[in-house]
Design an enzyme around this catalytic site. Sequence first.
Site, short mmCIF file in Angstrom:
data_model
loop_
_atom_site.label_atom_id
_atom_site.label_comp_id
_atom_site.label_asym_id
_atom_site.label_seq_id
_atom_site.Cartn_x
_atom_site.Cartn_y
_atom_site.Cartn_z
N SER A 76 15.94 48.14 68.71
CA SER A 76 15.80 49.15 67.65
C SER A 76 15.03 48.59 66.46
CB SER A 76 17.17 49.62 67.17
OG SER A 76 16.98 50.52 66.09
N LYS A 120 22.77 51.09 72.54
CA LYS A 120 21.55 51.61 71.90
C LYS A 120 21.60 53.15 71.84
CE LYS A 120 17.41 51.67 70.08
NZ LYS A 120 16.70 52.86 70.37
N HIS A 159 23.80 54.06 69.05
CA HIS A 159 23.00 53.83 67.85
C HIS A 159 22.10 55.05 67.58
CE1 HIS A 159 19.10 52.84 66.05
NE2 HIS A 159 19.72 51.91 65.33
N ASN A 160 21.45 55.53 68.63
CA ASN A 160 20.53 56.65 68.43
C ASN A 160 21.25 57.95 68.11
OD1 ASN A 160 18.64 54.72 69.16
ND2 ASN A 160 17.33 56.24 70.12
N GLU A 199 21.88 57.60 64.65
CA GLU A 199 20.58 57.77 63.97
C GLU A 199 20.29 59.27 63.76
OE1 GLU A 199 17.18 55.52 65.73
OE2 GLU A 199 16.19 57.46 65.91
C1 6PG Z 1 14.96 52.87 67.20
C2 6PG Z 1 14.75 54.33 67.51
C3 6PG Z 1 13.76 54.54 68.61
C4 6PG Z 1 13.64 55.99 69.04
C5 6PG Z 1 12.94 56.84 68.07
C6 6PG Z 1 12.63 58.23 68.58
O1 6PG Z 1 16.13 52.50 67.20
O2 6PG Z 1 14.01 52.15 66.94
O3 6PG Z 1 15.96 54.89 67.90
O4 6PG Z 1 14.17 53.76 69.69
O5 6PG Z 1 12.94 56.02 70.24
O6 6PG Z 1 13.66 56.92 66.91
O7 6PG Z 1 13.76 58.92 68.96
P1 6PG Z 1 13.71 60.51 69.15
O8 6PG Z 1 12.32 60.86 69.63
O9 6PG Z 1 14.72 60.84 70.18
O10 6PG Z 1 13.98 61.07 67.80
#
Ligand code: 6PG
Length: 468
Positions: A129, A183, A186-187, A190
Amino acid sequence: MAVTADIGLIGLGTMGSALALNIAENAAPIAVWNRTTARTHAFHAEAADLAPRITPCDTLEALVAAIRPPRAIILMVPAGQAVDDQLAALTPYLAADDLVIDAGNANFHDTNRRARAGLSFHFLGMGVSGGEEGARHGPAIMGGGEKADWDRVAPILTAIAAKHETEACADWMGPEGAGHFVKAVHNGIEYADMQMIAEVYGMMRDGFGLPAPAIGTTFERWNNGVLQSYLIEISAAVAAATDPLTGAAMLDVILDKAGQKGTGRWTAIEAQHLAAPIPVIEAAVAARNVSARLDERKAGEAVYGPAPERLPAGMLSEADLEAALTAGKILCYAQGFTMTAAAGPAFGWNLQLPAIARVWRAGCIIRSAMLDDMAQALTEDPARNLMLAPLFTAHLKRSLPALRRVVSAAALHGHAMPALSAGLAWFDAMRTACGTANMIQAQRDFFGAHGFERLDGADRPHGPWAMA
Ligand code: 6PG
């Protein structure tokens, strides 16, 4: 061909290139290969001072030959079929003790499948990430697979990872797809962090009538307080930016239709499978899907009129929004960590919540000051819901009244705040010993004779139901 590298990398897209340069600069000489040879050589030429530490290879065979055995090769190719294809293409060249590391955003179920597929070489799944900047100068790294395989490449991975103070934000999360699972969580977080920031931005824009640069100044101020985080920092920067084409605020020329690659959705789906409630994250995923339905939203506005109204003066303050966001963030992370706690036993992984929080403290997209406190709270008691950790109960008691005011004002004046509202509803449910599921149980028993437990423990499994 001579051995020139300690590690290899396949896939010189944005993330792969950045990671290769990071490795060349901070860890080890590296050999690289890309599907299109022209890209491999262009990358090598652009590497400038680092070029002597990089071996550009035209074939997979040459790549493998350039790496010191037992080899380690990082894959940075699009998640999904491309990973399977690449593993198949590499198979004839690799020895049994070679190691391939999938560093893309794989669905952890795919990583589980690959780990169990009987590959003829070792395999790690690794969540990375931090976007391009993180990959180049220090990402957060979440590894999954055999611990011995992780240990083999840990010196390189910790050398390239972000550092929190002096501690590398790279760790082994557990076997098989554990790294990609962490991960995904995490997302999910996010998505939720981003959505909650978007919700308070919307309130400042439509409820307070503030222009984007003023909102940017507020975010900038918040970034010096309890909300200090990468996402607040970049939100301040995007709100302050001006469109070079029109001179308008950049935010005001961007269509409110959000894309996604699916990692947040995987988290929401998995939470349902685990029966682990993460309503803030689910609301954030749903909000992206709602945003994408622009034509339907336009049709809705044509029938009902635009929803968000300007708030009466004094109804809410910016401090209320800051506190509401603080509460929402704590509630969202409490959900993410309790979901992770449920996943460990379900998948047979010993997921270490404090280690996860520590890895997220720097380098990754959700890095924040609060994660340091979360790491501490989880170290004290990894099994405790963060909502009950003393540090966070103090925060929540202070900020909950503001979350209530914000969600109520939003509801009364037509501002959609799905994630913050979901956080509040979850909080109220989670601090209520006597909820309303007795009604659900009675209904289930009425139409399906499902039975229920009685408060007094008396032995009467069904109700005396009769239709009036
Ligand atoms: C990270 C992000 C990354 C992710 C983008 C796009 O941790 O660096 O999570 O891995 O791919 O943020 O995510 P989306 O296209 O699903 O918004």
